[in-house]
Scaffold this motif. Structure first.
Motif, PDB file in Angstrom:
ATOM      1  N   THR A   1       0.851  -1.183   0.000  1.00  0.00           N
ATOM      2  CA  THR A   1       0.000   0.000   0.000  1.00  0.00           C
ATOM      3  C   THR A   1       0.884   1.230   0.000  1.00  0.00           C
ATOM      4  O   THR A   1       1.882   1.284   0.722  1.00  0.00           O
ATOM      5  CB  THR A   1      -0.899   0.032   1.253  1.00  0.00           C
TER       6      THR A   1
ATOM      7  N   HIS B   1       1.321   5.371   0.650  1.00  0.00           N
ATOM      8  CA  HIS B   1       0.730   6.440   1.456  1.00  0.00           C
ATOM      9  C   HIS B   1       1.613   7.674   1.338  1.00  0.00           C
ATOM     10  O   HIS B   1       2.808   7.623   1.665  1.00  0.00           O
ATOM     11  CB  HIS B   1       0.621   6.009   2.919  1.00  0.00           C
TER      12      HIS B   1
ATOM     13  N   ALA C   1      -5.070  -0.877   8.128  1.00  0.00           N
ATOM     14  CA  ALA C   1      -5.034  -1.720   6.935  1.00  0.00           C
ATOM     15  C   ALA C   1      -4.523  -3.127   7.228  1.00  0.00           C
ATOM     16  O   ALA C   1      -5.054  -4.113   6.700  1.00  0.00           O
ATOM     17  CB  ALA C   1      -4.157  -1.062   5.866  1.00  0.00           C
TER      18      ALA C   1
END
Length: 272
Positions: free
Chosen positions: A63, A65, A85
């Protein structure tokens, strides 16, 4: 393979220029190849996407960010998003750094403050918010990407960079000792001459002449006892080892990844 299966790695400074591989990108990919879920953080969305593409190509669960790790609120939010998450943070990897050329006379106070904030405060803030997550579970590993420049005098005129990295080494040791009983390990990795996009872009301390401004790879290679520059994958190999159970009894240490150059610099200094 699989030394980090089911672990979550929070990699701060994970982005990379499209012209090469950064230490942050290599470490993020290496963690993923060993089975970790990667939460990749960078303030530059374009650089972050380069790393995310590499993770995707390797089939790594990751992921991205975007966050400025010098901003406390953004750091706290990034940690919260990661935990939401993936449930936790098993590995905190601090890989953010910059430098300004010059000694105390040449650089400005603003330059000094900026480098300290980017190199050191980011690591402090990441620890501030990730440590409670780790100590609550009595488990976690923190790796600081420091530098050989923090331990030995290479004759470089990057005083702010060297000072910040020396402080990072001490931060790592303090965090390690203070949290050992809580099941958290912390170590600093000290790269030497590594062929990264950052190293290639800044005025070099190993230029062929004092007038050169570009990184001179052949001259740099001649300085390394092993005869060649390191790569970001060398740094990543050390990071994976320290994050794994193979290093379960290692904490509060500084690990040089430098092809032996740190020893030759130290010897030369002692002889002088």
């Amino acid at each position: 393979m699989g030394r980090l299966t089911d672990k979550t790695a929070f990699v701060a400074g994970a982005g990379s220029a499209s012209t090469g591989v950064s230490n942050g990108m290599a470490c993020a990919v290496a963690y993923g190849r060993e089975g970790a879920r990667v939460f990749a953080v960078d303030r530059d969305a374009t650089a972050l996407n380069v790393t995310l593409a590499a993770l995707s190509e390797d089939g790594v669960t990751g992921t991205g960010h975007v966050a400025d790790m010098t901003d406390e609120a953004q750091v706290a939010a990034a940690v919260e998003v990661c935990v939401r998450a993936y449930g936790t943070i098993d590995i905190l990897h601090n890989n953010i750094g910059t430098a300004t050329a010059g000694g105390p006379v040449e650089i400005s106070e603003d330059d000094w403050d900026r480098v300290m904030e980017i190199n050191l405060t980011t690591a402090f803030l990441a620890c501030k918010y990730a440590l409670p997550v780790m100590t609550a579970r009595k488990s976690g590993v923190i790796s600081m990407i420091s530098s050989l420049a923090g331990q030995v005098d290479s004759g470089s005129a990057y005083i702010d960079y060297a000072a910040s990295k020396a402080a990072m080494d001490q931060l790592a040791q303090a965090v390690a000792i203070d949290n050992a009983a809580n099941g958290v390990r912390c170590n600093a990795i000290l790269p030497g001459l590594i062929a990264t996009p950052f190293a290639m872009a800044v005025p070099s301390v190993v230029a062929k002449t004092a007038k050169d401004t570009d990184f001179n790879a052949p001259v740099a290679s001649d300085l390394v006892p092993m005869g060649h520059l390191g790569t970001p994958w060398d740094v990543a190999g050390a990071a994976v080892f320290l994050a794994s159970d193979d290093a379960r009894f290692i904490t509060g240490t500084t690990l040089r990844v430098d092809g032996g150059i740190g020893n030759t610099i130290a010897t030369a200094g002692a002889a002088a």
